[in-house]
Motif scaffolding. Structure first.
Motif, PDB file in Angstrom:
ATOM      1  N   ASN A 122       0.741  -1.271   0.139  1.00  0.00           N
ATOM      2  CA  ASN A 122      -0.024  -0.056  -0.094  1.00  0.00           C
ATOM      3  C   ASN A 122       0.833   1.204   0.095  1.00  0.00           C
ATOM      4  O   ASN A 122       0.537   2.224  -0.578  1.00  0.00           O
ATOM      5  CB  ASN A 122      -1.061  -0.241   1.414  1.00  0.00           C
ATOM      6  CG  ASN A 122      -2.023  -1.046   1.115  1.00  0.00           C
ATOM      7  OD1 ASN A 122      -2.395  -1.176  -0.078  1.00  0.00           O
ATOM      8  ND2 ASN A 122      -2.715  -1.307   2.096  1.00  0.00           N
ATOM      9  N   ALA A 123       2.085   1.339   0.736  1.00  0.00           N
ATOM     10  CA  ALA A 123       2.922   2.365   0.838  1.00  0.00           C
ATOM     11  C   ALA A 123       3.411   2.645  -0.357  1.00  0.00           C
ATOM     12  O   ALA A 123       3.479   3.769  -0.839  1.00  0.00           O
ATOM     13  CB  ALA A 123       4.011   2.294   1.670  1.00  0.00           C
TER      14      ALA A 123
ATOM     15  N   ALA B  78       5.863   4.391   7.093  1.00  0.00           N
ATOM     16  CA  ALA B  78       5.592   5.849   6.778  1.00  0.00           C
ATOM     17  C   ALA B  78       5.791   5.967   5.323  1.00  0.00           C
ATOM     18  O   ALA B  78       6.983   5.458   4.791  1.00  0.00           O
ATOM     19  CB  ALA B  78       5.998   6.678   7.791  1.00  0.00           C
ATOM     20  N   ASP B  79       4.871   6.553   4.606  1.00  0.00           N
ATOM     21  CA  ASP B  79       4.969   6.929   3.296  1.00  0.00           C
ATOM     22  C   ASP B  79       4.916   8.485   3.032  1.00  0.00           C
ATOM     23  O   ASP B  79       4.377   9.056   3.981  1.00  0.00           O
ATOM     24  CB  ASP B  79       4.350   6.181   2.105  1.00  0.00           C
ATOM     25  CG  ASP B  79       2.721   6.447   2.299  1.00  0.00           C
ATOM     26  OD1 ASP B  79       2.393   7.409   2.360  1.00  0.00           O
ATOM     27  OD2 ASP B  79       2.003   5.658   2.841  1.00  0.00           O
ATOM     28  N   THR B  80       5.278   8.984   1.962  1.00  0.00           N
ATOM     29  CA  THR B  80       5.013  10.446   1.547  1.00  0.00           C
ATOM     30  C   THR B  80       4.101  10.521   0.345  1.00  0.00           C
ATOM     31  O   THR B  80       4.177  11.268  -0.585  1.00  0.00           O
ATOM     32  CB  THR B  80       6.442  11.071   1.102  1.00  0.00           C
ATOM     33  OG1 THR B  80       7.160  10.261   0.082  1.00  0.00           O
ATOM     34  CG2 THR B  80       7.557  11.071   2.444  1.00  0.00           C
ATOM     35  N   GLY B  81       2.914   9.599   0.357  1.00  0.00           N
ATOM     36  CA  GLY B  81       2.274   9.390  -0.905  1.00  0.00           C
ATOM     37  C   GLY B  81       1.117  10.457  -0.690  1.00  0.00           C
ATOM     38  O   GLY B  81       1.058  11.651   0.100  1.00  0.00           O
ATOM     39  N   VAL B  82      -0.066   9.956  -1.382  1.00  0.00           N
ATOM     40  CA  VAL B  82      -1.332  10.730  -1.423  1.00  0.00           C
ATOM     41  C   VAL B  82      -2.034  11.220  -0.117  1.00  0.00           C
ATOM     42  O   VAL B  82      -2.925  12.015   0.158  1.00  0.00           O
ATOM     43  CB  VAL B  82      -2.267  10.223  -2.443  1.00  0.00           C
ATOM     44  CG1 VAL B  82      -1.603  10.286  -3.913  1.00  0.00           C
ATOM     45  CG2 VAL B  82      -2.668   9.086  -2.111  1.00  0.00           C
TER      46      VAL B  82
ATOM     47  N   GLU C 105      -0.040  14.555   2.193  1.00  0.00           N
ATOM     48  CA  GLU C 105       1.016  14.650   2.917  1.00  0.00           C
ATOM     49  C   GLU C 105       1.632  13.153   3.093  1.00  0.00           C
ATOM     50  O   GLU C 105       2.725  13.000   3.732  1.00  0.00           O
ATOM     51  CB  GLU C 105       0.990  15.267   4.024  1.00  0.00           C
ATOM     52  CG  GLU C 105       0.637  16.849   4.023  1.00  0.00           C
ATOM     53  CD  GLU C 105       0.631  17.501   5.285  1.00  0.00           C
ATOM     54  OE1 GLU C 105       0.861  17.031   6.340  1.00  0.00           O
ATOM     55  OE2 GLU C 105       0.095  18.860   5.163  1.00  0.00           O
ATOM     56  N   GLY C 106       0.922  12.248   2.855  1.00  0.00           N
ATOM     57  CA  GLY C 106       1.355  10.859   3.397  1.00  0.00           C
ATOM     58  C   GLY C 106       0.672  10.068   4.411  1.00  0.00           C
ATOM     59  O   GLY C 106      -0.100  10.604   5.190  1.00  0.00           O
ATOM     60  N   THR C 107       0.996   8.862   4.623  1.00  0.00           N
ATOM     61  CA  THR C 107       0.135   7.805   5.786  1.00  0.00           C
ATOM     62  C   THR C 107       1.279   7.221   6.538  1.00  0.00           C
ATOM     63  O   THR C 107       2.338   6.810   5.984  1.00  0.00           O
ATOM     64  CB  THR C 107      -0.542   6.936   5.098  1.00  0.00           C
ATOM     65  OG1 THR C 107      -1.448   7.820   4.106  1.00  0.00           O
ATOM     66  CG2 THR C 107      -1.172   6.263   5.861  1.00  0.00           C
TER      67      THR C 107
END
Length: 531
Positions: A429-430, A456-460, A514-516
């Motif tokens: 998912n990340a 932790a990601d820097t996605g949508v 900002e991410g999740t």
């Protein structure tokens, strides 16, 4: 003071007055009887003294007549009068003894003098009889002239003077004693009447005072009790009777106040129980409403689940059926074409098997019956392995994955297959929803008996309105569907089921654009079901 003591004191006072009245009456009767006897004796003595005086005078006259006439056998002669006088003296002596027996010490001396006077009268009487007997001897010897001369000499010499003097003194004393006794008796009656009047007045006053005090002592507490019972009957359970003292009414008042307090306590308890019952009924009603709402949602979810699963299963089943029909219809196909159809059928079957397995695991975990094969797992090594596999996937999207090599090795009790599936879901998912040139950071640390894993990601990111529903089956955030059409919406529900089966906790923090960050906490000693 206790009211019983007051009644006892009142009864004792009334008894004392009754006993004093009885004693006074007895004393008055005894004194009256004594004075009556004394008066009767005194009158008899006076009468006997008068008779003695009269009989002595008759005796001298009879002697004179006998000497003058020589007749001695008349009815009132000296022999008869002598017996009468003897009888008078004997009666007086008997009366003196009787009187002496009943007089007090202060009167005994006077009575003894009276006895001595009787003795003197008897002595003088005997002396007179002796002198007259000598005269009578001269007459009987035939010498009447000498007898008469001696009698005249005796009379002139006052032979009866001493006897009459003693008798007159005795008569005077008896007359004075009669008057004295009658006066004393009259005074006694007056004193008795006066004392009786005073005693009756005192008894009346004391009785009225006792009645007033007892009635006043009864009226106030009884009025308080009656007022309290009226208030209690009217429903005023907070009313308290004013209590003072330590008598029976005070105890009754305290008991009444205690009873009223108990009734008020019970009434409050009953009201509280009624309120609690109403609250419980409201709570149960709300619970039933929520249960009905939950059942409605569950039913809607079930309907949606079956609709979604029907939709999701229809595609692989259609592919499998289509490939099979194509293979069966072909007559002059090459072996490679048959092999290609069979491979597609196997691929769709595997996809279908994974889908069904995930759905069954989620359902079993929801029912508390998920099966885990627990053993000791080096969770750090497992994360290294999964990160290595995920880096291959990340190459296609130009996304980097960071996991510190100096991370210490930690072990937990868990199912390695399910834990690998959990990590792959989170990393997939990340990576899938990260932007190009983005970075996925994986962290692992121990704290308070748990191992915490973060991805932790820097996605949508996830919109705030969708954040609370990301763990629902077949539910995808709106921006996720726009970015990537692939996915069934089962990844995070499966991840949550795996974490909860290990008695852990999963949490998502995200902000759109900002991410999740996904946080997973797993206990060192898992208590999941073993197979």
């Amino acid at each position: 003071m206790r009211y019983r003591t007051k009644l006892l004191i009142a009864a004792c006072l009334l008894l004392a007055m009754s006993l004093s009245a009885a004693a006074f009456s007895y004393w008055g009767v005894a004194q009256s009887h004594r004075y009556l006897i004394r008066s009767r004796i005194a009158h008899e003595q006076l009468e006997r003294q008068l008779q003695l005086s009269r009989h002595s005078q008759q005796l001298f006259k009879a002697w004179t007549d006998t000497i003058l006439t020589g007749l001695s056998d008349r009815p009132l002669g000296e022999a008869y009068l002598k017996r009468v006088i003897e009888s008078d003296l004997a009666a007086l002596e008997d009366l003196s003894r009787r009187e002496l027996a009943i007089v007090g010490p202060e009167e005994r001396k006077a009575e003894m003098a009276e006895v001595e006077r009787l003795k003197a009268i008897r002595h003088e009487f005997q002396h007179t009889l002796d002198q007259l007997a000598k005269v009578d001897q001269l007459r009987s010897r035939g010498r009447p002239d000498m007898a008469w001369q001696n009698l005249v000499t005796l009379i002139k010499g006052g032979i009866d003077r001493d006897l009459n003097g003693l008798i007159e003194v005795a008569v005077a004393d008896e007359s004075a004693e009669v008057l004295r006794i009658d006066s004393a008796a009259s005074n006694l009656l007056k004193r008795l009447e006066r004392i009786s009047t005073i005693h009756a007045g005192l008894a009346t006053l004391i009785t009225l005072a006792l009645a007033f005090l007892l009635i006043r002592g009864l009226r106030a507490p009884l009025a308080g009790l009656l007022h309290g019972t009226r208030k209690l009957a009217e429903g005023d359970l907070s009313y308290q009777i004013d209590v003072s003292g330590r008598d029976e009414f005070a105890e009754l008042g305290r008991s009444f106040n205690s009873m009223a307090a108990d009734l008020q306590h019970h009434q409050k308890a009953l009201q509280n129980a009624r309120d609690n019952l109403e609250t419980i009924v409201d709570e149960r009603t709300e619970e039933l409403r929520k249960a009905n709402e939950s059942l409605r949602k569950i039913d809607e979810t079930r309907r949606a689940f079956f609709a979604d699963i029907s939709h999701e299963l229809r595609t692989p089943l259609t592919v499998i059926r289509g490939e099979g029909e194509i293979a069966l219809r072909g007559r002059n196909k090459r072996l490679a074409e048959y092999k290609q159809s069979i491979e597609r059928i196997v691929e769709q079957a595997k996809h279908l098997s994974v889908l069904v397995g995930d759905l069954l695991f989620i359902a079993r975990q929801g029912a508390g019956a998920a099966k885990l094969k627990l053993r000791e797992v080096d969770i750090t090594a497992l994360v290294y392995s999964v990160v290595g596999d995920a880096k291959v996937i990340a190459l296609n999207k130009d996304v980097g994955i960071e996991f510190p090599e100096e991370t210490p090795h930690e072990t937990i009790d868990g199912d390695p297959v399910r834990l690998r599936q959990l990590l792959l879901i989170l990393l997939d998912n990340a990576i899938r929803y990260s932007n190009g040139k983005g970075t996925v950071t994986v962290g692992l640390a121990r704290a308070d008996g748990t191992v915490n894993i973060s991805v932790a990601d820097t996605g949508v990111g996830i919109p705030e309105e969708d954040l609370g529903r990301v763990f629902e089956r077949f539910r995808r955030a709106g921006n996720a569907a726009d970015i990537n059409e692939e996915g069934l919406g089962l990844g995070l529900p499966v991840a949550k089921a795996i974490v909860e089966a290990h008695k852990g906790r999963i949490e998502i923090k995200s902000k759109a654009g900002e991410g999740t960050t996904v946080l997973v906490s797993l206990p060192e000693k898992a208590e999941g079901s073993r197979t």
